[in-house]
Write a protein that holds these residues in place. Structure first.
Motif, PDB file in Angstrom:
ATOM      1  N   LEU A   1     -52.777  60.573  38.440  1.00 37.44           N
ATOM      2  CA  LEU A   1     -52.382  59.246  38.894  1.00 37.44           C
ATOM      3  C   LEU A   1     -52.290  58.242  37.754  1.00 37.44           C
ATOM      4  CD1 LEU A   1     -51.659  57.470  41.282  1.00 37.44           C
ATOM      5  CD2 LEU A   1     -54.100  57.087  41.693  1.00 37.44           C
ATOM      6  N   THR A   2     -53.330  58.106  36.941  1.00 40.86           N
ATOM      7  CA  THR A   2     -53.320  57.099  35.877  1.00 40.86           C
ATOM      8  C   THR A   2     -52.193  57.345  34.887  1.00 40.86           C
ATOM      9  OG1 THR A   2     -55.717  56.770  36.060  1.00 40.86           O
ATOM     10  CG2 THR A   2     -54.660  56.047  34.025  1.00 40.86           C
TER      11      THR A   2
ATOM     12  N   ARG B   1     -45.364  51.984  34.051  1.00 34.27           N
ATOM     13  CA  ARG B   1     -45.592  50.681  33.434  1.00 34.27           C
ATOM     14  C   ARG B   1     -44.851  50.558  32.115  1.00 34.27           C
ATOM     15  NH1 ARG B   1     -47.726  45.774  34.911  1.00 34.27           N
ATOM     16  NH2 ARG B   1     -45.500  45.547  34.569  1.00 34.27           N
ATOM     17  N   ALA B   2     -44.825  51.620  31.325  1.00 31.93           N
ATOM     18  CA  ALA B   2     -44.176  51.585  30.013  1.00 31.93           C
ATOM     19  C   ALA B   2     -42.664  51.396  30.118  1.00 31.93           C
ATOM     20  CB  ALA B   2     -44.480  52.879  29.255  1.00 31.93           C
ATOM     21  N   GLN B   3     -42.077  51.756  31.262  1.00 23.82           N
ATOM     22  CA  GLN B   3     -40.636  51.612  31.435  1.00 23.82           C
ATOM     23  C   GLN B   3     -40.222  50.213  31.878  1.00 23.82           C
ATOM     24  OE1 GLN B   3     -38.762  54.812  33.809  1.00 23.82           O
ATOM     25  NE2 GLN B   3     -40.785  55.779  33.804  1.00 23.82           N
ATOM     26  N   LEU B   4     -41.171  49.424  32.349  1.00 19.69           N
ATOM     27  CA  LEU B   4     -40.832  48.155  32.982  1.00 19.69           C
ATOM     28  C   LEU B   4     -40.806  47.005  31.983  1.00 19.69           C
ATOM     29  CD1 LEU B   4     -43.062  48.390  36.186  1.00 19.69           C
ATOM     30  CD2 LEU B   4     -40.610  48.838  35.999  1.00 19.69           C
ATOM     31  N   PRO B   5     -39.857  46.091  32.121  1.00 17.52           N
ATOM     32  CA  PRO B   5     -39.914  44.852  31.343  1.00 17.52           C
ATOM     33  C   PRO B   5     -41.173  44.068  31.715  1.00 17.52           C
ATOM     34  CG  PRO B   5     -37.756  45.134  32.377  1.00 17.52           C
ATOM     35  CD  PRO B   5     -38.658  46.173  32.974  1.00 17.52           C
TER      36      PRO B   5
ATOM     37  N   PRO C   1     -58.533  54.562  38.986  1.00 17.85           N
ATOM     38  CA  PRO C   1     -57.407  55.183  38.298  1.00 17.85           C
ATOM     39  C   PRO C   1     -56.151  54.307  38.287  1.00 17.85           C
ATOM     40  CG  PRO C   1     -58.475  56.784  39.719  1.00 17.85           C
ATOM     41  CD  PRO C   1     -59.094  55.458  40.026  1.00 17.85           C
ATOM     42  N   VAL C   2     -55.954  53.556  39.338  1.00 15.33           N
ATOM     43  CA  VAL C   2     -54.793  52.664  39.391  1.00 15.33           C
ATOM     44  C   VAL C   2     -54.990  51.478  38.446  1.00 15.33           C
ATOM     45  CG1 VAL C   2     -53.522  51.055  40.867  1.00 15.33           C
ATOM     46  CG2 VAL C   2     -54.069  53.350  41.707  1.00 15.33           C
ATOM     47  N   LEU C   3     -56.172  50.892  38.443  1.00 11.77           N
ATOM     48  CA  LEU C   3     -56.460  49.786  37.522  1.00 11.77           C
ATOM     49  C   LEU C   3     -56.277  50.208  36.067  1.00 11.77           C
ATOM     50  CD1 LEU C   3     -59.646  48.161  39.108  1.00 11.77           C
ATOM     51  CD2 LEU C   3     -57.427  47.044  38.780  1.00 11.77           C
ATOM     52  N   ALA C   4     -56.640  51.428  35.762  1.00 10.07           N
ATOM     53  CA  ALA C   4     -56.537  51.920  34.383  1.00 10.07           C
ATOM     54  C   ALA C   4     -55.097  51.974  33.887  1.00 10.07           C
ATOM     55  CB  ALA C   4     -57.176  53.308  34.285  1.00 10.07           C
ATOM     56  N   ALA C   5     -54.151  51.932  34.820  1.00 12.35           N
ATOM     57  CA  ALA C   5     -52.738  51.953  34.436  1.00 12.35           C
ATOM     58  C   ALA C   5     -52.193  50.565  34.135  1.00 12.35           C
ATOM     59  CB  ALA C   5     -51.918  52.604  35.547  1.00 12.35           C
ATOM     60  N   GLY C   6     -53.002  49.519  34.369  1.00  5.31           N
ATOM     61  CA  GLY C   6     -52.570  48.170  34.038  1.00  5.31           C
ATOM     62  C   GLY C   6     -51.641  47.534  35.050  1.00  5.31           C
ATOM     63  N   VAL C   7     -51.879  47.786  36.349  1.00  3.25           N
ATOM     64  CA  VAL C   7     -51.015  47.211  37.381  1.00  3.25           C
ATOM     65  C   VAL C   7     -51.364  45.740  37.607  1.00  3.25           C
ATOM     66  CG1 VAL C   7     -50.787  49.467  38.470  1.00  3.25           C
ATOM     67  CG2 VAL C   7     -52.509  47.849  39.315  1.00  3.25           C
ATOM     68  N   ASP C   8     -50.444  45.038  38.255  1.00 10.32           N
ATOM     69  CA  ASP C   8     -50.637  43.607  38.512  1.00 10.32           C
ATOM     70  C   ASP C   8     -51.334  43.337  39.844  1.00 10.32           C
ATOM     71  OD1 ASP C   8     -49.103  42.679  36.158  1.00 10.32           O
ATOM     72  OD2 ASP C   8     -47.412  43.601  37.215  1.00 10.32           O
ATOM     73  N   THR C   9     -51.002  44.125  40.852  1.00 13.39           N
ATOM     74  CA  THR C   9     -51.568  43.940  42.195  1.00 13.39           C
ATOM     75  C   THR C   9     -51.925  45.295  42.779  1.00 13.39           C
ATOM     76  OG1 THR C   9     -50.225  41.958  42.606  1.00 13.39           O
ATOM     77  CG2 THR C   9     -51.141  43.055  44.534  1.00 13.39           C
TER      78      THR C   9
END
Length: 302
Positions: free
Chosen positions: A197-198, A205-209, A226-234
């Motif tokens: 998941l992460t 995340r790396a693909q997004l502006p 695991p989701v937080l570790a990916a650097g999401v906004d919400t």
């Protein structure tokens, strides 16, 4: 409902962004093509072409009004010279029997436009009224009540505007506006392997502006880290119990916005808001409303 209306009127202190005129015109063209594809045979047969009429949009029950520009534009689609006055502002409350709009123009045009104007303002005002009720239930908690994409096809711009008239907020307008990875997306992305998941989300995340908002739905507490570790906004906590929401908010601890979704209704929303979530998305704002009872009354001159 009257108490909710009064609370809503005193609580509103922000301007409501105007509806885009081109979107309203597109909706009305479609509506009149459906309702009067070759004109209004009844009005054309019964009424002289030069007959004029004055009519009032009148409330048969209390609520919050939404759709003044839509009502006016519907009338002017049939009579460009129609004189239309709005007596109750969008986002303001009204009582039973109150006059909300006035129109004066060619009688044929007023009656041809009547049903389209009523259908749209009744639905918009119902959404605004229901949103005001939900917003009143979370007042003072800091939680935002937002809509979802569960809108009537073709009418989203009007229904989203009505939510704002009721004191609510809008989620992403369309699939083009933000990334929201839900359970089915994650199942395809990871092949059902939670260990991936992460890394998978970091790749997204790396693909997004940097300007694109990234939200991920979770349905279990153990997915949060695991989701937080990916650097999401919400992070959307979907169908969590109240106890699970409290735990989820504590785990996230300000590292992302927290949205609660699922099982939201009038009986549950206050408890959900008190868990500390930032956003509560409510599909019922738009998909489960009963049209508010508004009527068009022709003024009869003695």
């Amino acid at each position: 409902m009257n108490a909710v209306v009064r609370t809503h009127q005193t609580a509103r202190n922000t301007a409501i962004p105007a509806l885009p005129r081109d979107a309203v015109e597109t909706i009305l063209r479609t509506a009149f093509a459906e309702d009067a594809p070759y004109g209004d045979i009844t009005s054309a047969t019964l009424l002289p072409a030069d007959a004029t009429a004055t009519a009032w949009l009148v409330a048969r029950e209390p609520g919050i009004f939404s759709g003044g520009d839509v009502f006016a534009a519907a009338m002017r689609c049939q009579d460009p010279d129609a004189d239309v006055d709005q007596l109750v502002a969008d986002g303001a409350g009204f009582t039973t029997g109150e006059r909300i709009m006035r129109v004066a123009g060619l009688a044929r045009a007023v009656l041809t436009a009547e049903r389209v104007a009523l259908n749209l303002t009744q639905r918009m005002s119902a959404i605004a009224t229901q949103t005001a009720e939900y917003a009143a239930l979370v007042a003072g908690t800091g939680a935002r009540v937002t809509d979802t994409r569960k809108t009537t096809p073709g009418l989203r711009v009007l229904e989203r505007y009505a939510v704002r008239c009721g004191g609510g907020h809008n989620h992403r307008f369309s699939l083009s506006d933000a990334v929201l990875a839900k359970d089915n997306h994650l199942a395809v992305l990871t092949g059902g392997d939670p260990a991936k998941l992460t890394a998978a989300l970091r790749g997204v995340r790396a693909q997004l502006p940097h300007t694109v908002h990234f939200e991920v739905e979770v349905d279990r507490i153990e997915q949060i880290e695991p989701v937080l570790a990916a650097g999401v906004d919400t992070i959307m906590l979907d169908n969590f119990s109240i106890a699970e929401l409290v735990t989820g908010v504590a785990v996230i601890d300000g590292r992302a916005l927290v949205e609660a979704s699922g099982n939201v209704n009038r009986d549950t929303i206050a408890d959900i808001a008190r868990t500390g979530v930032d956003i509560i998305s409510v599909g019922a704002l738009t998909h489960s409303v009963r049209a508010l009872d508004l009527g068009l009354d022709i003024a009869i001159e003695a």
